[in-house]
Design a protein around this motif. Structure first.
Motif, PDB file in Angstrom:
ATOM      1  N   ALA A  72      10.685   6.559  37.349  1.00  0.00           N
ATOM      2  CA  ALA A  72      10.349   5.500  37.414  1.00  0.00           C
ATOM      3  C   ALA A  72      10.812   4.672  36.548  1.00  0.00           C
ATOM      4  CB  ALA A  72       8.934   5.918  36.707  1.00  0.00           C
ATOM      5  N   GLN A  73      10.651   3.220  36.784  1.00  0.00           N
ATOM      6  CA  GLN A  73      11.566   2.261  36.574  1.00  0.00           C
ATOM      7  C   GLN A  73      10.811   1.787  35.333  1.00  0.00           C
ATOM      8  OE1 GLN A  73      12.644  -0.446  39.262  1.00  0.00           O
ATOM      9  NE2 GLN A  73      14.025   1.495  40.427  1.00  0.00           N
ATOM     10  N   GLN A  74      10.081   1.660  35.040  1.00  0.00           N
ATOM     11  CA  GLN A  74       8.942   1.642  33.738  1.00  0.00           C
ATOM     12  C   GLN A  74       9.787   2.112  32.771  1.00  0.00           C
ATOM     13  OE1 GLN A  74       7.902   2.354  36.133  1.00  0.00           O
ATOM     14  NE2 GLN A  74       6.169   1.323  36.954  1.00  0.00           N
ATOM     15  N   VAL A  76       8.188   2.632  29.212  1.00  0.00           N
ATOM     16  CA  VAL A  76       7.028   3.480  29.165  1.00  0.00           C
ATOM     17  C   VAL A  76       7.106   4.759  28.538  1.00  0.00           C
ATOM     18  CG1 VAL A  76       5.762   1.889  29.953  1.00  0.00           C
ATOM     19  CG2 VAL A  76       5.604   3.420  30.864  1.00  0.00           C
ATOM     20  N   TYR A  80      10.076   5.468  26.943  1.00  0.00           N
ATOM     21  CA  TYR A  80      10.289   4.305  25.560  1.00  0.00           C
ATOM     22  C   TYR A  80       9.978   4.714  24.184  1.00  0.00           C
ATOM     23  CZ  TYR A  80       7.848   1.043  22.366  1.00  0.00           C
ATOM     24  OH  TYR A  80       7.672  -0.019  21.436  1.00  0.00           O
TER      25      TYR A  80
END
Length: 251
Positions: A72-74, A76, A80
């Motif tokens: 996933a590119q987010q 979070v 994060y």
């Protein structure tokens, strides 16, 4: 040393331009410009980051970094927290994946071979200059059980051995980490045994049906020594304080 100067030096040493990899090699997260202390480890986990912060390191150097293909590119959650900790503490993150596996002296495959006393080392796929698989031999034939004991002694982890019908081993092929599928090429060449880090369900059948001994010695355990050797090279060549930290991982 300046952070980008170190990146350029390592990029050239490991010839990263030669590899099409699953994640970016080199400087992945930029931190303090000046580097005086580096923590090295296998994976840029939160545990390693926390240790680097406690030791006031300017950089972390790992084999398994961030930004893998297909993830996933987010930024979070876990990703994060890791990146936030690095940025807030000015810690540079350097990661070298396939280029570190392949380096003929400092690489994971080269370092594993040294520890297991494998000689006459050469590419398993001589037609591919970037082949990660390697093949060699032992000076004297070794029993299948004695090879298990040698691996356990050198890596601190008892390997899972899948019997292929041999009593003794003279020729040996290997690829650290997740390189278990090279077993097919090794078996086709009539090599006695193959070592990698992981094992898949299919690998058991390949070993038994193609008559090759297989040793799953641990992804982490087989890939400790390349990053450690690279750190030692930096300490000597660049006069930087480098410390290897082995965050335990049973896989």
């Amino acid at each position: 040393m300046k952070n980008r100067k170190l990146a350029n030096k390592l990029d050239q040493l490991l010839e990263i331009h030669q590899f099409k990899d699953y994640s970016p090699n080199g400087l992945q997260i930029e931190g303090n410009e000046s580097i005086t202390k580096i923590i090295t480890g296998v994976t840029a986990s939160q545990a390693l980051i926390d240790i680097a912060i406690a030791k006031k390191a300017d950089a972390i150097l790992v084999h398994h970094g961030f930004f893998w293909n297909g993830e996933a590119q987010q930024i979070v959650g876990m990703k994060y927290k890791r990146i936030k900790a690095l940025i807030e503490n000015g810690i540079n993150l350097y990661a070298y994946h396939l280029p570190l596996d392949a380096h003929p002296q400092l690489g994971n495959n080269a370092q594993l071979a040294q520890r297991l006393d494998i000689i006459d080392r050469r590419p398993l796929e001589p037609w591919d200059k970037r082949s990660l698989g390697r093949v060699g031999k032992f000076e004297q034939a070794i029993s299948v059980d004695d090879l298990s004991k040698r691996i356990a002694l050198q890596l601190g982890r008892t390997p899972l051995h899948i019997a292929g019908g041999h009593k003794e081993i003279k020729t040996i092929a290997w690829c650290t980490g997740g390189g278990q599928d090279y077993i097919n090429i090794a078996a086709e060449q009539g090599i006695d045994a193959f070592i990698s880090g992981e094992i898949s369900e299919r690998t058991v059948h390949v070993a038994k049906e193609m008559g090759i001994e297989y040793y799953a010695a641990g992804h982490h355990a087989t890939e400790r020594y390349g990053i450690k050797a690279l750190g030692e090279w930096i300490a000597e060549e660049c006069d930087i304080n480098v410390e290897f930290v082995d965050v335990d991982n049973p896989v």
